[in-house]
Motif scaffolding. Structure first.
Motif, short mmCIF file in Angstrom:
data_model
loop_
_atom_site.label_atom_id
_atom_site.label_comp_id
_atom_site.label_asym_id
_atom_site.label_seq_id
_atom_site.Cartn_x
_atom_site.Cartn_y
_atom_site.Cartn_z
N GLN A 1 0.53 -1.09 0.44
CA GLN A 1 0.12 0.27 0.10
C GLN A 1 0.92 1.16 0.07
N SER A 2 0.43 2.30 -0.51
CA SER A 2 0.95 3.26 -0.41
C SER A 2 -0.43 4.62 -0.06
N ALA A 3 -0.40 6.14 -0.37
CA ALA A 3 -0.48 7.31 0.64
C ALA A 3 0.12 8.30 1.03
N PRO A 4 0.23 9.43 0.85
CA PRO A 4 0.84 10.68 0.79
C PRO A 4 -0.28 11.11 1.83
N ALA A 5 0.19 11.64 2.73
CA ALA A 5 -0.04 12.03 3.79
C ALA A 5 -1.05 13.41 3.45
N ASP A 6 -0.36 14.03 2.62
CA ASP A 6 -1.16 15.27 2.13
C ASP A 6 -1.94 14.51 0.80
N PRO A 7 -3.25 14.43 0.48
CA PRO A 7 -3.99 13.41 -0.74
C PRO A 7 -4.06 14.65 -1.93
N GLU A 8 -3.60 15.65 -1.29
CA GLU A 8 -3.85 16.32 -2.36
C GLU A 8 -2.44 16.69 -3.36
N ASN A 9 -1.34 15.69 -2.24
CA ASN A 9 -0.17 15.28 -3.27
C ASN A 9 -0.20 14.00 -4.63
N PHE A 10 -1.50 14.04 -4.22
CA PHE A 10 -1.46 11.77 -4.69
C PHE A 10 -1.91 12.57 -6.49
N ASN A 11 -0.46 11.06 -7.05
CA ASN A 11 -0.64 10.71 -8.12
C ASN A 11 -0.32 9.89 -8.52
N ALA A 12 -1.70 8.90 -9.38
CA ALA A 12 -1.89 7.29 -8.92
C ALA A 12 -0.69 6.32 -9.62
N ASP A 13 0.42 7.43 -10.54
CA ASP A 13 1.43 6.46 -11.30
C ASP A 13 2.55 6.61 -9.98
N VAL A 14 2.65 7.27 -9.13
CA VAL A 14 3.89 7.04 -8.47
C VAL A 14 2.77 6.31 -7.19
N GLY A 15 1.58 6.70 -6.68
CA GLY A 15 1.74 5.62 -5.80
C GLY A 15 1.61 3.93 -6.16
N HIS A 16 1.33 3.52 -7.50
CA HIS A 16 0.86 2.29 -8.22
C HIS A 16 2.54 2.37 -7.67
N GLN A 17 3.82 2.83 -8.01
CA GLN A 17 4.75 2.30 -7.82
C GLN A 17 5.18 2.31 -6.06
N PHE A 18 5.13 3.10 -5.02
CA PHE A 18 5.32 2.69 -4.22
C PHE A 18 4.28 1.39 -3.44
N ALA A 19 3.54 1.16 -4.00
CA ALA A 19 2.85 0.41 -3.67
C ALA A 19 3.31 -1.44 -3.91
N ARG A 20 3.45 -1.35 -5.26
CA ARG A 20 4.46 -2.40 -5.72
C ARG A 20 5.66 -2.25 -5.09
N SER A 21 6.25 -1.85 -4.68
CA SER A 21 8.02 -2.32 -4.09
C SER A 21 7.47 -2.61 -2.72
N ASP A 22 6.42 -1.84 -2.22
CA ASP A 22 5.74 -2.38 -0.44
C ASP A 22 5.69 -3.00 -0.63
N ALA A 23 4.73 -4.02 -1.60
CA ALA A 23 4.90 -5.44 -1.59
C ALA A 23 5.25 -6.41 -2.07
N ILE A 24 6.31 -6.24 -2.98
CA ILE A 24 7.63 -6.63 -3.09
C ILE A 24 8.77 -7.08 -1.80
N GLY A 25 8.83 -5.91 -1.28
CA GLY A 25 9.73 -5.74 0.06
C GLY A 25 8.89 -6.87 1.47
N LYS A 26 6.84 -6.73 0.94
CA LYS A 26 7.27 -7.89 1.84
C LYS A 26 6.92 -9.69 1.61
N LEU A 27 7.22 -9.52 0.46
CA LEU A 27 7.90 -11.36 -0.41
C LEU A 27 8.85 -11.50 -0.06
N TRP A 28 9.53 -10.51 0.26
CA TRP A 28 11.73 -11.27 0.03
C TRP A 28 11.41 -11.40 1.25
N PRO A 29 11.61 -10.92 3.20
CA PRO A 29 11.34 -12.14 3.96
C PRO A 29 10.55 -13.66 3.72
N LEU A 30 9.21 -13.83 2.82
CA LEU A 30 9.11 -15.18 3.45
C LEU A 30 9.60 -15.85 1.99
#
Length: 101
Positions: free
Chosen positions: A60-89
């Protein structure tokens, strides 16, 4: 995603055996990815990665200020977060395999 690449390069630079979970290996395990923006939190991005064995990991990802939301950046950060969770498994699975040998 760059931080994942940097971590992978650093791990590869000190690798002494073939036993390592690489970013390339993790990417090959992913068979599907889906991005969601909850109705109640449209600035939040959820990334669901489905793996070859049917298991799913959510990032998951979310900007602290919703006005800063960018879907492409959100996708990149959320995907990185998911992969980060996959690595230890996957690391745990590799360690189990090595312990059994």
């Amino acid at each position: 995603m760059e931080s994942l690449n940097a971590s992978d390069r650093l791990a590869a630079s000190v690798q002494k055996t073939p036993n390592r979970i690489s970013l390339q290996y993790l990417e090959a395990r992913i068979v599907a990815e889906e991005y969601l923006h909850p109705t109640s939190q449209p600035h939040m991005t959820l990334c669901v990665l489905t793996l070859v064995n049917g298991f799913s990991v959510v990032g998951q990802s979310a900007p602290a200020d919703p006005e800063n939301f960018n879907a492409d950046v959100g996708h990149q950060f959320a995907r990185s977060d998911a992969i980060g969770k996959l690595w230890p498994l996957e690391g745990y699975l590799l360690r189990e395999k090595l312990a059994a040998e």
